[in-house]
Structure formats: structure tokens, C-alpha cells
Design a protein around this motif. Structure first.
Motif, mmCIF file in Angstrom:
data_model
loop_
_atom_site.group_PDB
_atom_site.id
_atom_site.type_symbol
_atom_site.label_atom_id
_atom_site.label_comp_id
_atom_site.label_asym_id
_atom_site.label_seq_id
_atom_site.Cartn_x
_atom_site.Cartn_y
_atom_site.Cartn_z
ATOM 1 N N PRO A 26 0.827 -1.211 0.000
ATOM 2 C CA PRO A 26 0.000 0.000 0.000
ATOM 3 C C PRO A 26 0.862 1.262 0.000
ATOM 4 O O PRO A 26 1.996 1.257 0.488
ATOM 5 N N VAL A 27 0.306 2.328 -0.531
ATOM 6 C CA VAL A 27 0.908 3.648 -0.407
ATOM 7 C C VAL A 27 0.584 4.156 0.995
ATOM 8 O O VAL A 27 -0.565 4.052 1.450
ATOM 9 N N TRP A 28 1.579 4.668 1.707
ATOM 10 C CA TRP A 28 1.353 5.168 3.055
ATOM 11 C C TRP A 28 0.428 6.371 3.044
ATOM 12 O O TRP A 28 0.468 7.209 2.136
ATOM 13 N N SER A 29 -0.430 6.452 4.050
ATOM 14 C CA SER A 29 -1.362 7.561 4.183
ATOM 15 C C SER A 29 -1.346 8.058 5.627
ATOM 16 O O SER A 29 -1.360 7.244 6.557
ATOM 17 N N SER A 30 -1.327 9.350 5.798
ATOM 18 C CA SER A 30 -1.382 9.913 7.157
ATOM 19 C C SER A 30 -2.818 9.974 7.673
ATOM 20 O O SER A 30 -3.040 10.209 8.860
ATOM 21 N N THR A 31 -3.798 9.735 6.795
ATOM 22 C CA THR A 31 -5.201 9.866 7.201
ATOM 23 C C THR A 31 -5.953 8.538 7.223
ATOM 24 O O THR A 31 -7.102 8.501 7.672
ATOM 25 N N GLU A 32 -5.336 7.469 6.740
ATOM 26 C CA GLU A 32 -6.008 6.164 6.684
ATOM 27 C C GLU A 32 -5.018 5.091 7.098
ATOM 28 O O GLU A 32 -3.903 5.034 6.583
ATOM 29 N N ASP A 33 -5.419 4.219 8.021
ATOM 30 C CA ASP A 33 -4.549 3.137 8.479
ATOM 31 C C ASP A 33 -4.588 1.998 7.464
ATOM 32 O O ASP A 33 -5.603 1.323 7.317
ATOM 33 N N ARG A 34 -3.486 1.815 6.769
ATOM 34 C CA ARG A 34 -3.379 0.752 5.771
ATOM 35 C C ARG A 34 -2.417 -0.342 6.222
ATOM 36 O O ARG A 34 -1.945 -1.139 5.409
ATOM 37 N N SER A 35 -2.145 -0.405 7.513
ATOM 38 C CA SER A 35 -1.156 -1.363 8.013
ATOM 39 C C SER A 35 -1.586 -2.812 7.784
ATOM 40 O O SER A 35 -0.737 -3.676 7.562
ATOM 41 N N GLU A 36 -2.889 -3.088 7.785
ATOM 42 C CA GLU A 36 -3.343 -4.451 7.513
ATOM 43 C C GLU A 36 -3.011 -4.854 6.078
ATOM 44 O O GLU A 36 -2.687 -6.017 5.813
ATOM 45 N N GLN A 37 -3.078 -3.911 5.155
ATOM 46 C CA GLN A 37 -2.694 -4.224 3.768
ATOM 47 C C GLN A 37 -1.208 -4.549 3.677
ATOM 48 O O GLN A 37 -0.807 -5.453 2.941
#
Length: 169
Positions: free
Chosen positions: A85-96
Motif C-alpha cells: 500500500p501507499v502510506w497515508s497519514s489519514t487512513e490506516d493501511r497497516s493491515e494491507q
């Protein structure tokens, strides 16, 4: 029990059953690790990726999933492509991001791979903060049941290597 090793260097120079590619969804190569693996493995990898796009992955490989191809001229049997995933400061994408490691290990198990070399997925152009990426990578590999005997994190520079050293503690 899976042994986790850290190596600082170029993932395309690793000898392993499978090398994991931090791919983009097109599977056609790109920059960073993806471009290096495609260049190092030669045209056989791109040819296999084109075949995947023509069959099961017409719209590309989804984020967090993994698929294997030949390793071409690399010192490995397979390349396991996974899209971080592309890192986002507003959405937790750590599961991806965790899914990239789990799915790559699942594919490795299906292939019978015993040694797998991983890069620090999503930390390049996808801008994932290195310390957090290292935490997710190490925790996920430690907590994923697998027949893989050795996971090798191949880290390109001092900053990445030190972040992974801190996580292995």
C-alpha cells in the motif's frame, strides 16, 4: 520455527528459493526494487507477468495480494510479486502491508520454498515510514504459520537495516 535474518545489500544478488518483489499493480516493472528485479531477472519475468495480466489479473494485482513467476536470471527459482500500500497519514493501511508478508509466505508455502528474501515493502516510492514498516514486517513474519525455514530481510541501506535490527531486538 522460521529463522529471520537481516542482510544489507541488493536483493537481486540473493540466492534464495524465492525473492519477493515490491511490485506495482501492473506487474510490468517500475522503479526501486521492482525495476531492479525485472532488470536482474531479464525478459522471462516480464513475459510471465504479461501472461498473468492476460489471464487471472487483467486489472492488475490487488494491494496486499501475492503471485509467483519464474525468477528468470536471478539466483532463485521464483519471484513472488506483492503490491504494497501507499502510506497515508489519514487512513490506516497497516493491515494491507501485513497482508503482503502473509500472502507472500502463503504463496511460498504453496511453491515449497524454504528460503525467502523480502525487501522492506512500501518504504520506497510508497513512502511508508521505515520504523513502522519494519515493525509490521517482523511482527507479521513472526506470527504467520509457515513451512518457510528462513526469511531474509534484504535491506538496501543503513537506515533500513538499523530499523529492522531494532525490531528484531
Amino acid at each position: 520455527m522460521t529463522t529471520i535474518r537481516l542482510v544489507q545489500g541488493d536483493i537481486t544478488q540473493q540466492s534464495a528459493d524465492a525473492i519477493v518483489n515490491a511490485a506495482n499493480s501492473s506487474l510490468y516493472g517500475g522503479g526501486g526494487v521492482d525495476g531492479a528485479i525485472h532488470r536482474g531477472g531479464g525478459p522471462a519475468i516480464l513475459e510471465a507477468c504479461r501472461a498473468l495480466r492476460a489471464s487471472h489479473y487483467g486489472k492488475g494485482l490487488p494491494t496486499g495480494q501475492a503471485v509467483a513467476t519464474t525468477a528468470g536470471d536471478l539466483d532463485a527459482t521464483w519471484v513472488i510479486h506483492t503490491v504494497g500500500p501507499v502510506w497515508s497519514s489519514t487512513e490506516d493501511r497497516s493491515e494491507q502491508l501485513a497482508s503482503c508478508y502473509r500472502e507472500s509466505l502463503r504463496v511460498a508455502d504453496e511453491l515449497g520454498a524454504r528460503t525467502v528474501a523480502f525487501p522492506a515493502i512500501s518504504t520506497g516510492v510508497f513512502r511508508w515510514p521505515m520504523d513502522d514498516a519494519a515493525r509490521i514486517a517482523v511482527e507479521t513474519v513472526r506470527n504467520t504459520p509457515t513451512a518457510v525455514e528462513e526469511v531474509r530481510f534484504v535491506l538496501f541501506d543503513d537506515r533500513a537495516y538499523e530499523a529492522f535490527v531494532r525490531q528484531l531486538g
